[in-house]
Each structure stands twice: as C-alpha cells, then as structure tokens.
Design a protein around this motif. Structure first.
Motif, mmCIF file in Angstrom:
data_model
loop_
_atom_site.group_PDB
_atom_site.id
_atom_site.type_symbol
_atom_site.label_atom_id
_atom_site.label_comp_id
_atom_site.label_asym_id
_atom_site.label_seq_id
_atom_site.Cartn_x
_atom_site.Cartn_y
_atom_site.Cartn_z
ATOM 1 N N THR A 108 0.853 -1.185 0.000
ATOM 2 C CA THR A 108 0.000 0.000 0.000
ATOM 3 C C THR A 108 0.888 1.232 0.000
ATOM 4 O O THR A 108 1.829 1.330 0.804
ATOM 5 C CB THR A 108 -0.909 0.034 1.235
ATOM 6 O OG1 THR A 108 -1.713 -1.147 1.264
ATOM 7 C CG2 THR A 108 -1.812 1.258 1.217
ATOM 8 N N THR A 115 -4.529 6.621 0.850
ATOM 9 C CA THR A 115 -4.064 5.523 0.006
ATOM 10 C C THR A 115 -4.156 5.929 -1.462
ATOM 11 O O THR A 115 -5.209 6.393 -1.928
ATOM 12 C CB THR A 115 -4.918 4.269 0.240
ATOM 13 O OG1 THR A 115 -4.782 3.870 1.610
ATOM 14 C CG2 THR A 115 -4.484 3.129 -0.656
ATOM 15 N N THR A 118 -2.630 0.276 -4.302
ATOM 16 C CA THR A 118 -2.532 -0.998 -3.579
ATOM 17 C C THR A 118 -2.369 -2.136 -4.574
ATOM 18 O O THR A 118 -2.798 -2.049 -5.735
ATOM 19 C CB THR A 118 -3.796 -1.275 -2.738
ATOM 20 O OG1 THR A 118 -4.931 -1.371 -3.596
ATOM 21 C CG2 THR A 118 -4.017 -0.187 -1.701
#
Length: 465
Positions: A108, A115, A118
């Motif tokens: 990640t 974020t 990923t």
C-alpha cells in the motif's frame, strides 16, 4: 371434560440455570505477519501513481506450518551471480530458502495519509542471503560492512521476485532457522536500509532508500490477530489484524447457531478462560495470535429425569426431577403427555404453569402433576418436558405402562397410605391456598384448622355424656 390438578404435596426442586457449554475444536491462527514501513526516495522508470516522498507499507503473511526448506532453488541470487566478482566475498555468502505455499503479500502506498495505490498476491517463496557482497559500486556509493544481507519475497516462482530488503551491516543471521525464525529475525528496526518493490520490473521499480532519511532504517512491525471461532455456528466476525500490543474492541457481530443462544466469547474452547462480550477492550498479543471461541447455551431445556407414576382411579400422579440444563431461560412449567401404545402421544397438560395452582419454592417450579380423566383398565405411559421462554424441551424417558383402577392409592404428606374402596365416597372441599415464599399461612386457614379441632372436642364431650 378432563380436569388437571397439580399435586400439592410435590417436592420442590431447584431448576439449574447453568450454561450448556459447547466445546469447539481449536482454530488457532498461527500465521506470522510482518509490515515493512518505508519512504519512497526514488522511482525508477515510470510508475503510474507514485512520487518521491510517498509512504509504503509492505505486508507479508506467512503460514509457517506449510514451510519447507529449499536450498536447491533455481533462482540465481547474489551468491551465484557475483561469485566471480572481485568485490564479492563469496566464501562468506550463504543462502537459505523456504517454500511457503499459502502465504501472501500486499503493498500500500500513501500520500498525506491517503491511500493512492494498492496491490497484493501470493508469496510462495522466501530467500535469505547472508553476507558476501562488500560493495555494489564505487566504495563511496554504499558504506562498507561485513557483507550485505538480503531478505527476498517471491510470488509464483523463484524468478518472480516481489520485494526485497537490503542490509549493509551484515548482521542478519538466518542460518539454521525455520521460516518462522526468519520472519522473527527480520523484525528489527535497525536492520533494513533499503527496500525495493520490483514486482513490475522491468516496467518500473520503486526504491526505498531509508538510510538517507532521518529515521535511518525502515520500520518493521509484527502484526498479530484476534480470530473468532463460531464453534459449530456461522457468521462469526472477521479476524482483527493489527500491530502487536494494539488495544481493540470486541465487535458486536453475533454468530448464529440453530437451537442455541450465543452467550459471548472465551479464550478457550471449553469456556474456562477469559470471557469477553461486545464492546470489551482486548489487547492483541505480542506474538502469534489469539482465538476467541463462541460460547453457546441450548435454547431448550434438557430432559427431566427420574419420572415416577402413582396410579389411581381414572388418574395418575406424576413426579420427576428437573432437567440438568434449563437452556436459554429459566424453566417456567412442564408439558405432560400420555400414550397407550408407546408411539402416539397425547398432551394431557400443555403447561403446568397455566393450571391455576402452582407450587413454587425460591427459584424453583413444582415437579409434579396429577392427570385425571383416564380410562380404568387401560395401560398408559407418561413423559414430561420442561418449558422455557424458547419453547418445549426434550422429553423424559417414557414411564413403564401403568393401568388406572378402582382402587386409589394416595400418598399424603406424612407418608401414610390409605386405601379407599369403590363403595366409599369421599368429598373433599377445595379451598383457595394462599401463602408466601417464607411459608407463612393466612389467618383464615389457621382459624379453620383451629375451629375444626374445637368442633371435634365438643362432639367428644357430648358423646361421653
């Protein structure tokens, strides 16, 4: 019309409310979890999302129970690739490989706490390289040490590398350890200077030169978990995976199991450990994992026992012992059934608590009843089941056949027995019975009893004259 009367002389039996703990098989989660936290300091080629300064979390989950040492792996690691390199101290280079099927990796990337990218996949192979390489380039490029160490993670083959960690100091010693030991040795916040995620090589690579950052080394954190075992049920909560030592809250998700009531969680399958309910705080273990097991109580009560029958003229008086397990609620009454063939059962008393006269002790319910309106000369069997808020529980073992007849045997409180012939008609006046849990009797009963004694005494005086 049949008349059903509770036998007032029945013994009072306390109905237990203990739980019916269901023992489950252990599902202890022995997975080892590691999180490598670093900073992106160089993006090689053209990564679609990343830039220098992004944070990276690389997570590795390994099932050590499936690990198999593999020193004959096909991938040419540093020890083989640089065997003839003059900068390579090949004599000090050792490699240790493991097959770890069922393991996984996940990466990640974060920017300002959000974020941005990923990715995840299988991690079927681990490789440790101990020592050997003194320099990668010019001696001023990287600090000299006792030989650089590596920790590799591979996906589906030994040539499909996902991530590796790089140590300049030469103090990573994986010799003679298991896959679990390798992970344990890798969890060191003063060990890994560089990490590189190159699963998409040669399209792009991501370097993490942590020794150039103020933290000097990457942070390696062990993650542990709390798993939930529904012990024969379903819909248990998802396992909680956090950093070791993190305090979390037991979720309010309730598992389900047909015929049972959920009572909470326990650290042991048999309920002898620490109990937790929704909202309780619990700290993740420092190593390994913790399993919580669902504790269940049967909804319905177990069967009554020791059923005895005293037969009389068109009636039967029954007594029994309360069930050992009251189920998900206290026993409030009993259902009584009869049968003339041992197969087909007729409900004689649907619920003893609805018969108008119920004898109770503190915490208990009468365990006796009289069934009337039976046919003399016909053999009957009887059975009894306890009733709680969830319904009618298991029935007792059926009694032996008994046949009502014209001779009535009545057991009274002082245990004397009186036989009443057919021609004798006895009329018993039924009076309302009142009282309290401490056994006190209303004054009207005392007055009636005392008045009867006075009348008997007066009649005797007249007779003597």
């Amino acid at each position: 019309m049949r008349r059903f009367v509770l036998l007032l002389a029945a013994a009072m039996v306390f109905v237990p409310t203990n739980s019916n703990i269901v023992v489950a098989e252990s599902n202890a989660d022995d997975l080892i979890r590691l999180r490598f936290e670093s900073t992106v300091s160089h993006v090689y080629n053209s990564h679609p999302s990343l830039q220098v300064g992004d944070k990276v979390h690389f997570e590795l989950t390994v099932d050590p129970s499936n690990s198999v040492p593999d020193d004959g792996h096909s991938y040419l690691s540093e020890c083989e690739m640089f065997a003839d390199d003059p900068m390579m101290n090949y004599s000090d280079c050792e490699e240790y490989g493991w097959n770890v099927p069922g393991s996984a990796w996940a990466i990640t990337y974060l920017r300002n706490g959000e974020t941005i990218y990923t990715e995840s996949g299988d991690a079927n192979y681990l490789l440790a390289v101990e020592g050997g390489i003194e320099y990668w380039c010019d001696p001023d490029c990287f600090p000299a040490g006792n030989g650089q160490d590596y920790f590799y993670v591979y996906a589906s083959s030994w040539s499909d590398d996902v991530m590796y960690f790089h140590n300049f100091d030469g103090d990573f010693d994986p010799s003679g350890v298991s896959a679990a030991g390798l992970i344990d040795d890798a969890i060191d916040n003063t060990l890994w200077d560089i990490g590189m995620f190159d699963y998409r090589r040669p399209t792009w690579n991501t370097y993490h030169y942590d020794y150039l950052t103020p933290q000097d080394y990457a942070t390696v954190i062990r993650q542990t978990s709390i798993g939930f075992d529904a012990t024969g049920g379903s819909d248990e909560p998802t396992a909680i995976v956090e950093d070791a030592g993190t305090a979390v809250v037991v979720p309010d998700d309730v598992p389900t199991r047909t015929g049972f009531v959920f009572e909470g969680w326990n650290t042991t399958a048999d309920g002898s450990g620490q109990t937790y309910v929704a909202g309780d705080a619990i700290t993740l273990p420092a190593t390994g994992s913790l399993s919580l097991y669902a504790q269940w109580v049967q909804e319905l009560a177990s069967e009554p026992t020791e059923l005895s029958v005293e037969i009389g003229d068109t009636q039967a008086s029954l007594e029994w012992t309360a069930p050992s397990l009251s189920g998900g609620g206290s026993v409030t009454g009993y259902r009584v059934q009869s049968s003339t063939n041992g197969t087909d059962w007729t409900t004689e008393i649907a619920d003893t608590s609805a018969q108008g006269v119920m004898v109770r002790s503190i915490g208990g319910v009468a365990t006796a009843a009289t069934v009337t309106g039976l046919t003399n000369g016909t053999a009957y069997q009887f059975r009894v089941a306890a009733i709680n808020s969830y319904g009618v529980g298991a029935y007792s073992t059926a009694s032996s056949p008994a046949t009502p007849n014209t001779t009535t045997t009545t057991t009274v409180a002082d245990s004397t027995t009186t036989t009443v012939a057919d021609s004798t008609t006895t009329t018993v006046a039924t009076l309302p019975v009142t009282g309290s849990s401490n056994g006190s009797i209303k004054p009207v009963l005392l007055a009636l009893g005392f008045g009867g004694l006075l009348a008997l005494f007066a009649r005797r005086r007249v007779t003597e004259r």
